[in-house]
Scaffold this active site. Structure first.
Site, PDB file in Angstrom:
ATOM      1  N   CYS A   7      13.959  39.516 -15.563  1.00 16.23           N
ATOM      2  CA  CYS A   7      13.256  40.804 -15.591  1.00 16.23           C
ATOM      3  C   CYS A   7      13.300  41.420 -16.990  1.00 16.23           C
ATOM      4  O   CYS A   7      14.138  41.081 -17.816  1.00 16.23           O
ATOM      5  CB  CYS A   7      13.889  41.749 -14.576  1.00 16.23           C
ATOM      6  SG  CYS A   7      12.828  43.171 -14.177  1.00 16.23           S
ATOM      7  N   ASP A 130      21.335  45.453  -5.728  1.00  9.68           N
ATOM      8  CA  ASP A 130      21.764  45.745  -7.089  1.00  9.68           C
ATOM      9  C   ASP A 130      23.011  46.626  -7.051  1.00  9.68           C
ATOM     10  O   ASP A 130      23.323  47.239  -6.027  1.00  9.68           O
ATOM     11  CB  ASP A 130      20.625  46.482  -7.810  1.00  9.68           C
ATOM     12  CG  ASP A 130      20.688  46.371  -9.313  1.00  9.68           C
ATOM     13  OD1 ASP A 130      21.685  45.843  -9.841  1.00  9.68           O
ATOM     14  OD2 ASP A 130      19.720  46.808  -9.959  1.00  9.68           O
TER      15      ASP A 130
END
Length: 215
Positions: A7, A130
């Site tokens: 990412c 996360d």
């Protein structure tokens, strides 16, 4: 086979390497406070110049429809990653309006944080689990800090999911072994400086993550 997402990409070179390495997903950040942010026009140019292959994921934080419309008009995204405080209702509305798979990021700090997955599971396609940001953090997500991976061991997650938060080439293998994650997502852990990706670290991360497939 282990799913891998890289990412916060912003160069043709990093995207080309991800295609060469057969990475599953590449992520573009559409959140201006982030040092990894790109504009919709920049993302569109990158997509046009880089090899095809990985699925292109747009990361948004509490984005309104106007931003999503403008971004999708400029950049051919395959998935929308919602990394803010979007409610299940908002996730469902985005998924219906834009006709793309939705991945919802969920911050995990303690076992109690898994309870919210049930509300989101019917309206999203994937989860990104996360590290929970510290109170008052300027940016969402793990901010280079992992959470307790053992919280995931043996736990049934009601949608396909990726593990994120503080992953690096040095710890990703252990993170996968401890958590049982079917996939991983990395951003700052493959950078040479804040917001600047290291091609060698991307390669090392992918190699380390894929070693778990062979063990």
């Amino acid at each position: 086979m282990m799913e891998i997402k890289i990412c916060g990409l912003s160069t043709v070179e990093s995207l080309a390497l991800c295609a060469e390495l057969a990475v599953d997903h590449v992520g573009f950040v559409f959140f201006p406070p982030s040092p990894r942010a790109v504009t919709p026009e920049q993302a569109g140019a990158l997509c046009a110049a880089a090899p095809a292959g990985p699925r292109r994921v747009g990361l948004f934080v509490d984005a309104d429809d106007a931003l999503l419309d403008a971004t999708l008009a400029a950049a051919p995204l395959d998935m929308l990653q919602l990394h803010g405080t979007e409610s299940p209702e908002r996730c469902a509305a985005i998924r219906a309006r834009f006709g793309l798979p939705v991945m919802k990021a969920i911050g995990i700090g303690t076992a109690e944080d898994f309870a919210q997955l049930d509300a989101y599971a019917p309206v999203v396609d994937r989860f990104l689990l996360d590290a929970k940001p510290a109170p008052g953090a300027a940016l969402p997500g793990g901010n280079a800090h992992p959470f307790e991976w053992a919280l995931l061991a043996g736990r049934a997650i009601p949608r396909p999911w990726l593990l994120a938060g503080g992953l690096t080439p040095a710890n990703v293998s252990k993170a996968i072994q401890v958590s049982g994650a079917p996939g991983v997502d990395v951003s700052s852990g493959v950078e040479e400086s804040r917001g600047v990706k290291s091609l060698s670290r991307i390669r090392e991360f992918v190699t380390a993550a894929r070693q778990t497939d062979e063990s």
